[in-house]
Design a protein around this motif. Structure first.
Motif, PDB file in Angstrom:
ATOM      1  N   SER A 100       0.806  -1.223   0.000  1.00  8.92           N
ATOM      2  CA  SER A 100       0.000   0.000   0.000  1.00  8.92           C
ATOM      3  C   SER A 100       0.837   1.269   0.000  1.00  8.92           C
ATOM      4  N   GLY A 101       2.073   1.196   0.500  1.00  8.64           N
ATOM      5  CA  GLY A 101       2.954   2.369   0.455  1.00  8.64           C
ATOM      6  C   GLY A 101       3.240   2.798  -0.974  1.00  8.64           C
ATOM      7  N   ASP A 102       3.474   1.816  -1.845  1.00  8.07           N
ATOM      8  CA  ASP A 102       3.713   2.114  -3.264  1.00  8.07           C
ATOM      9  C   ASP A 102       2.444   2.639  -3.933  1.00  8.07           C
ATOM     10  N   ILE A 103       1.306   2.078  -3.564  1.00  8.67           N
ATOM     11  CA  ILE A 103       0.025   2.541  -4.104  1.00  8.67           C
ATOM     12  C   ILE A 103      -0.218   3.982  -3.671  1.00  8.67           C
ATOM     13  N   PHE A 104       0.046   4.268  -2.397  1.00 16.60           N
ATOM     14  CA  PHE A 104      -0.101   5.631  -1.876  1.00 16.60           C
ATOM     15  C   PHE A 104       0.745   6.607  -2.696  1.00 16.60           C
ATOM     16  N   ARG A 123     -11.260  19.443  -5.537  1.00 14.72           N
ATOM     17  CA  ARG A 123     -11.677  18.204  -6.209  1.00 14.72           C
ATOM     18  C   ARG A 123     -11.201  16.940  -5.487  1.00 14.72           C
ATOM     19  N   PHE A 124      -9.904  16.869  -5.128  1.00 20.59           N
ATOM     20  CA  PHE A 124      -9.331  15.656  -4.537  1.00 20.59           C
ATOM     21  C   PHE A 124      -8.777  15.923  -3.144  1.00 20.59           C
ATOM     22  N   SER A 125      -8.953  14.953  -2.253  1.00 19.43           N
ATOM     23  CA  SER A 125      -8.249  14.958  -0.977  1.00 19.43           C
ATOM     24  C   SER A 125      -7.627  13.582  -0.803  1.00 19.43           C
ATOM     25  N   LEU A 126      -6.542  13.549  -0.047  1.00 15.96           N
ATOM     26  CA  LEU A 126      -5.801  12.305   0.135  1.00 15.96           C
ATOM     27  C   LEU A 126      -5.455  12.121   1.601  1.00 15.96           C
ATOM     28  N   ASP A 127      -5.815  10.965   2.133  1.00 16.40           N
ATOM     29  CA  ASP A 127      -5.508  10.641   3.523  1.00 16.40           C
ATOM     30  C   ASP A 127      -4.929   9.251   3.619  1.00 16.40           C
ATOM     31  N   ALA A 128      -3.999   9.104   4.543  1.00 21.33           N
ATOM     32  CA  ALA A 128      -3.484   7.790   4.909  1.00 21.33           C
ATOM     33  C   ALA A 128      -4.280   7.360   6.134  1.00 21.33           C
ATOM     34  N   THR A 129      -4.719   6.118   6.146  1.00 21.25           N
ATOM     35  CA  THR A 129      -5.455   5.616   7.304  1.00 21.25           C
ATOM     36  C   THR A 129      -4.720   4.412   7.872  1.00 21.25           C
ATOM     37  N   ARG A 130      -5.130   4.028   9.038  1.00 20.97           N
ATOM     38  CA  ARG A 130      -4.689   2.767   9.608  1.00 20.97           C
ATOM     39  C   ARG A 130      -5.852   1.817   9.433  1.00 20.97           C
ATOM     40  N   CYS A 131      -5.712   0.627   9.772  1.00 22.70           N
ATOM     41  CA  CYS A 131      -6.652  -0.454   9.471  1.00 22.70           C
ATOM     42  C   CYS A 131      -8.105  -0.001   9.324  1.00 22.70           C
ATOM     43  N   ILE A 132      -8.697  -0.330   8.184  1.00 27.24           N
ATOM     44  CA  ILE A 132     -10.108  -0.016   7.956  1.00 27.24           C
ATOM     45  C   ILE A 132     -10.977  -1.254   8.093  1.00 27.24           C
ATOM     46  N   GLY A 133     -10.369  -2.361   8.501  1.00 23.70           N
ATOM     47  CA  GLY A 133     -11.131  -3.582   8.748  1.00 23.70           C
ATOM     48  C   GLY A 133     -11.366  -4.430   7.513  1.00 23.70           C
ATOM     49  N   ALA A 134     -10.576  -4.236   6.490  1.00 25.18           N
ATOM     50  CA  ALA A 134     -10.721  -5.034   5.272  1.00 25.18           C
ATOM     51  C   ALA A 134      -9.398  -5.730   4.960  1.00 25.18           C
ATOM     52  N   CYS A 135      -8.762  -6.262   5.997  1.00 28.71           N
ATOM     53  CA  CYS A 135      -7.424  -6.856   5.852  1.00 28.71           C
ATOM     54  C   CYS A 135      -7.391  -7.994   4.838  1.00 28.71           C
ATOM     55  N   LEU A 137      -8.721  -8.013   2.089  1.00 24.77           N
ATOM     56  CA  LEU A 137      -8.669  -7.423   0.746  1.00 24.77           C
ATOM     57  C   LEU A 137      -7.394  -6.621   0.514  1.00 24.77           C
ATOM     58  N   ALA A 138      -6.446  -6.711   1.434  1.00 25.29           N
ATOM     59  CA  ALA A 138      -5.231  -5.897   1.381  1.00 25.29           C
ATOM     60  C   ALA A 138      -4.485  -6.080   0.058  1.00 25.29           C
ATOM     61  N   PRO A 139      -3.914  -4.966  -0.426  1.00 24.38           N
ATOM     62  CA  PRO A 139      -4.001  -3.580   0.026  1.00 24.38           C
ATOM     63  C   PRO A 139      -5.299  -2.908  -0.445  1.00 24.38           C
ATOM     64  N   VAL A 140      -5.769  -1.969   0.373  1.00 21.60           N
ATOM     65  CA  VAL A 140      -7.084  -1.362   0.169  1.00 21.60           C
ATOM     66  C   VAL A 140      -6.981   0.160   0.088  1.00 21.60           C
ATOM     67  N   LEU A 141      -7.815   0.731  -0.785  1.00 29.96           N
ATOM     68  CA  LEU A 141      -8.042   2.174  -0.766  1.00 29.96           C
ATOM     69  C   LEU A 141      -9.539   2.401  -0.897  1.00 29.96           C
ATOM     70  N   GLY A 149     -10.077  -3.231  -3.346  1.00 34.42           N
ATOM     71  CA  GLY A 149      -9.158  -4.118  -2.652  1.00 34.42           C
ATOM     72  C   GLY A 149      -8.322  -4.966  -3.580  1.00 34.42           C
ATOM     73  N   ARG A 150      -7.333  -5.631  -2.959  1.00 29.88           N
ATOM     74  CA  ARG A 150      -6.370  -6.475  -3.678  1.00 29.88           C
ATOM     75  C   ARG A 150      -5.737  -5.705  -4.840  1.00 29.88           C
ATOM     76  N   LEU A 151      -5.342  -4.481  -4.536  1.00 27.26           N
ATOM     77  CA  LEU A 151      -4.835  -3.562  -5.561  1.00 27.26           C
ATOM     78  C   LEU A 151      -3.381  -3.798  -5.919  1.00 27.26           C
TER      79      LEU A 151
END
Length: 165
Positions: A100-104, A123-135, A137-141, A149-151
């Motif tokens: 997910s770091g590379d995806i970010f 138009r766009f905002s960008l946030d880094a989050t910690r676990c969203i409960g979809a582990c 499906l990692a990595p997730v945005l 998921g599964r990006l």
């Protein structure tokens, strides 16, 4: 992650200001009021612009530095408005070890917005989050509450293209 201040102009309404005034009055003099008022103010405005932080400080008779310190310490608070396209990328352990770091970094490159910020046009905002409960499906945005998921980094450009049109 460092929180940065917005470059988007603050556009509060008279109704929002009235709600904030009532909230401040309700909690004035209470121990721990600053945190409760900040939580309520974020519910009212969706984020905590400098103008609102100053109003809270004056209303509660506390230093602006105290209000700002609390707003920047707790990750639940946002100093910037969310964009029309609100992107959040999970950097929790499961997502991070799966790239997910590379995806970010790819998202940041494509939309030109730093973490915790909103594009000048709103138009766009960008946030880094910690676990969203979809582990699983990692990595997730997420984009406006739609979960991807599964990006892979290669998929990011096509996903964002849907929102850039």
């Amino acid at each position: 992650m460092k929180k940065s201040l917005t470059t988007v102009a603050f556009k509060g309404t008279a109704e929002q200001e009235k709600k904030l005034d009532a909230l401040i009055e309700q909690h004035k003099g209470e121990e721990g009021a600053t945190l409760r008022v900040l939580q309520g103010a974020q519910d009212i405005y969706g984020y905590l612009p400098q103008e609102v932080q100053k109003k809270i400080a004056i209303g509660l008779d506390v230093p602006v530095s105290e209000v700002f310190g609390i707003a920047t310490f707790y990750s639940q608070f946002a100093l910037n408005p969310k964009g029309e396209v609100a992107i959040a990328i999970c950097l929790g352990t499961a997502c991070y070890v799966k790239g997910s770091g590379d995806i970010f970094n790819k998202v940041k490159e494509i939309i030109g917005v730093e973490e915790g910020a909103t594009s000048p046009d709103g138009r766009f905002s960008l946030d880094a989050t910690r676990c969203i409960g979809a582990c699983g499906l990692a990595p997730v945005l997420t984009i406006n509450d739609v979960v991807y998921g599964r990006l892979t980094v290669a998929e990011v450009k096509d996903i964002l293209a849907k929102y850039q049109a």
